[in-house]
Design a protein around this motif. Sequence first.
Motif, PDB file in Angstrom:
ATOM      1  N   ILE A 170     -35.298   7.862   5.571  1.00  0.00           N
ATOM      2  CA  ILE A 170     -36.320   6.873   5.236  1.00  0.00           C
ATOM      3  C   ILE A 170     -35.862   6.143   3.976  1.00  0.00           C
ATOM      4  N   LEU A 171     -35.981   4.824   4.023  1.00  0.00           N
ATOM      5  CA  LEU A 171     -35.648   3.982   2.878  1.00  0.00           C
ATOM      6  C   LEU A 171     -36.879   3.191   2.471  1.00  0.00           C
ATOM      7  N   SER A 172     -36.985   2.921   1.176  1.00  0.00           N
ATOM      8  CA  SER A 172     -38.072   2.062   0.708  1.00  0.00           C
ATOM      9  C   SER A 172     -37.883   0.678   1.320  1.00  0.00           C
ATOM     10  N   SER A 173     -38.960  -0.062   1.422  1.00  0.00           N
ATOM     11  CA  SER A 173     -38.870  -1.390   2.038  1.00  0.00           C
ATOM     12  C   SER A 173     -37.890  -2.285   1.281  1.00  0.00           C
ATOM     13  N   ALA A 174     -37.777  -2.110  -0.032  1.00  0.00           N
ATOM     14  CA  ALA A 174     -36.856  -2.936  -0.824  1.00  0.00           C
ATOM     15  C   ALA A 174     -35.398  -2.677  -0.472  1.00  0.00           C
ATOM     16  N   ALA A 175     -35.089  -1.507   0.091  1.00  0.00           N
ATOM     17  CA  ALA A 175     -33.703  -1.146   0.408  1.00  0.00           C
ATOM     18  C   ALA A 175     -33.332  -1.429   1.859  1.00  0.00           C
ATOM     19  N   ARG A 176     -34.286  -1.827   2.656  1.00  0.00           N
ATOM     20  CA  ARG A 176     -34.027  -2.058   4.082  1.00  0.00           C
ATOM     21  C   ARG A 176     -33.395  -3.427   4.323  1.00  0.00           C
ATOM     22  N   GLY A 177     -32.601  -3.510   5.383  1.00  0.00           N
ATOM     23  CA  GLY A 177     -32.015  -4.779   5.781  1.00  0.00           C
ATOM     24  C   GLY A 177     -30.858  -5.253   4.922  1.00  0.00           C
ATOM     25  N   GLN A 178     -30.285  -4.357   4.119  1.00  0.00           N
ATOM     26  CA  GLN A 178     -29.191  -4.731   3.223  1.00  0.00           C
ATOM     27  C   GLN A 178     -27.921  -3.929   3.476  1.00  0.00           C
ATOM     28  N   GLY A 179     -27.911  -3.155   4.557  1.00  0.00           N
ATOM     29  CA  GLY A 179     -26.743  -2.341   4.853  1.00  0.00           C
ATOM     30  C   GLY A 179     -26.790  -0.946   4.265  1.00  0.00           C
ATOM     31  N   THR A 180     -27.867  -0.618   3.563  1.00  0.00           N
ATOM     32  CA  THR A 180     -27.977   0.693   2.932  1.00  0.00           C
ATOM     33  C   THR A 180     -27.994   1.808   3.971  1.00  0.00           C
ATOM     34  N   GLY A 181     -28.743   1.637   5.043  1.00  0.00           N
ATOM     35  CA  GLY A 181     -28.829   2.670   6.075  1.00  0.00           C
ATOM     36  C   GLY A 181     -27.476   2.992   6.674  1.00  0.00           C
ATOM     37  N   ARG A 182     -26.683   1.968   6.935  1.00  0.00           N
ATOM     38  CA  ARG A 182     -25.335   2.169   7.482  1.00  0.00           C
ATOM     39  C   ARG A 182     -24.476   2.960   6.488  1.00  0.00           C
ATOM     40  N   LEU A 183     -24.590   2.627   5.194  1.00  0.00           N
ATOM     41  CA  LEU A 183     -23.840   3.356   4.168  1.00  0.00           C
ATOM     42  C   LEU A 183     -24.275   4.823   4.114  1.00  0.00           C
ATOM     43  N   VAL A 184     -25.572   5.072   4.271  1.00  0.00           N
ATOM     44  CA  VAL A 184     -26.079   6.448   4.260  1.00  0.00           C
ATOM     45  C   VAL A 184     -25.498   7.235   5.427  1.00  0.00           C
ATOM     46  N   VAL A 185     -25.526   6.659   6.617  1.00  0.00           N
ATOM     47  CA  VAL A 185     -24.991   7.358   7.788  1.00  0.00           C
ATOM     48  C   VAL A 185     -23.509   7.653   7.581  1.00  0.00           C
ATOM     49  N   ASP A 186     -22.749   6.690   7.069  1.00  0.00           N
ATOM     50  CA  ASP A 186     -21.332   6.933   6.796  1.00  0.00           C
ATOM     51  C   ASP A 186     -21.154   8.044   5.760  1.00  0.00           C
ATOM     52  N   ALA A 187     -22.014   8.064   4.743  1.00  0.00           N
ATOM     53  CA  ALA A 187     -21.887   9.041   3.660  1.00  0.00           C
ATOM     54  C   ALA A 187     -22.291  10.454   4.083  1.00  0.00           C
ATOM     55  N   ILE A 188     -23.185  10.604   5.038  1.00  0.00           N
ATOM     56  CA  ILE A 188     -23.639  11.943   5.443  1.00  0.00           C
ATOM     57  C   ILE A 188     -22.578  12.662   6.278  1.00  0.00           C
ATOM     58  N   ILE A 189     -21.589  11.929   6.752  1.00  0.00           N
ATOM     59  CA  ILE A 189     -20.522  12.523   7.561  1.00  0.00           C
ATOM     60  C   ILE A 189     -19.749  13.579   6.769  1.00  0.00           C
ATOM     61  N   ALA A 190     -19.408  13.310   5.509  1.00  0.00           N
ATOM     62  CA  ALA A 190     -18.612  14.262   4.714  1.00  0.00           C
ATOM     63  C   ALA A 190     -19.325  15.601   4.545  1.00  0.00           C
ATOM     64  N   PRO A 191     -20.588  15.624   4.089  1.00  0.00           N
ATOM     65  CA  PRO A 191     -21.242  16.936   3.984  1.00  0.00           C
ATOM     66  C   PRO A 191     -21.440  17.611   5.336  1.00  0.00           C
ATOM     67  N   ALA A 192     -21.622  16.824   6.388  1.00  0.00           N
ATOM     68  CA  ALA A 192     -21.750  17.417   7.726  1.00  0.00           C
ATOM     69  C   ALA A 192     -20.445  18.122   8.102  1.00  0.00           C
ATOM     70  N   ARG A 193     -19.346  17.450   7.904  1.00  0.00           N
ATOM     71  CA  ARG A 193     -18.033  18.019   8.214  1.00  0.00           C
ATOM     72  C   ARG A 193     -17.794  19.297   7.398  1.00  0.00           C
ATOM     73  N   GLU A 194     -18.145  19.263   6.100  1.00  0.00           N
ATOM     74  CA  GLU A 194     -17.969  20.434   5.220  1.00  0.00           C
ATOM     75  C   GLU A 194     -18.743  21.637   5.736  1.00  0.00           C
ATOM     76  N   ARG A 195     -19.825  21.417   6.445  1.00  0.00           N
ATOM     77  CA  ARG A 195     -20.672  22.489   6.951  1.00  0.00           C
ATOM     78  C   ARG A 195     -20.325  22.874   8.395  1.00  0.00           C
ATOM     79  N   GLY A 196     -19.237  22.328   8.910  1.00  0.00           N
ATOM     80  CA  GLY A 196     -18.802  22.662  10.259  1.00  0.00           C
ATOM     81  C   GLY A 196     -19.616  22.001  11.354  1.00  0.00           C
ATOM     82  N   ILE A 197     -20.270  20.909  11.022  1.00  0.00           N
ATOM     83  CA  ILE A 197     -21.098  20.189  11.991  1.00  0.00           C
ATOM     84  C   ILE A 197     -20.239  19.142  12.695  1.00  0.00           C
ATOM     85  N   ASP A 198     -20.285  19.126  14.020  1.00  0.00           N
ATOM     86  CA  ASP A 198     -19.505  18.140  14.752  1.00  0.00           C
ATOM     87  C   ASP A 198     -20.371  17.147  15.527  1.00  0.00           C
ATOM     88  N   ARG A 199     -21.708  17.313  15.463  1.00  0.00           N
ATOM     89  CA  ARG A 199     -22.608  16.397  16.178  1.00  0.00           C
ATOM     90  C   ARG A 199     -23.898  16.220  15.365  1.00  0.00           C
TER      91      ARG A 199
END
Length: 155
Positions: free
Chosen positions: A82-111
């Motif tokens: 969830i993002l505040s309305s001020a942060a929506r529509g600026q590419g922040t969500g895409r950056l978050v999804v890209d950034a969550i990949i590293a901690p997911a990988r560190e935890r052995g998550i593949d999906r």
Amino acid sequence: MLSMRLKLAALDDFATLRRLFDDPSLSGWGGLGRPSDALIRAKYLGTRLSEVECFIVLVEEEAVGIVQMHSEGGGSAGIDLILSSAARGQGTGRLVVDAIIAPARERGIDRLTVDPDVKNEHGIRFWRAVGFELRSTTGEEVGREPYLLMCREVE
């Protein structure tokens, strides 16, 4: 380019989370109205379930949202964003999804999985745009609106 990073929420982040949950654009997220202080501490600061991690989304070092990752076992984890309305529509969500990949990988998550409500057309378009694919539609769960189960492999 936005400067965005994820900060794993810690006990001293309570005031930041309280401010985020007091933002009207987060109202109702997670099936909540305005969560109590006790619920924020339990659910978002790691004292309730060790398999659920909460990250604060920081843009230019300002807290603008929350992303949770919860282990589902078998190499899979669900995420909620969830993002505040001020942060929506600026590419922040895409950056978050890209950034969550590293901690997911560190935890052995593949999906990764997400479960937007069927009526959340904007959310469904967003999740598709960042690589999530429809797996199923669920409409039989008590206390929950029908939703889609969408998945993305962790590269």
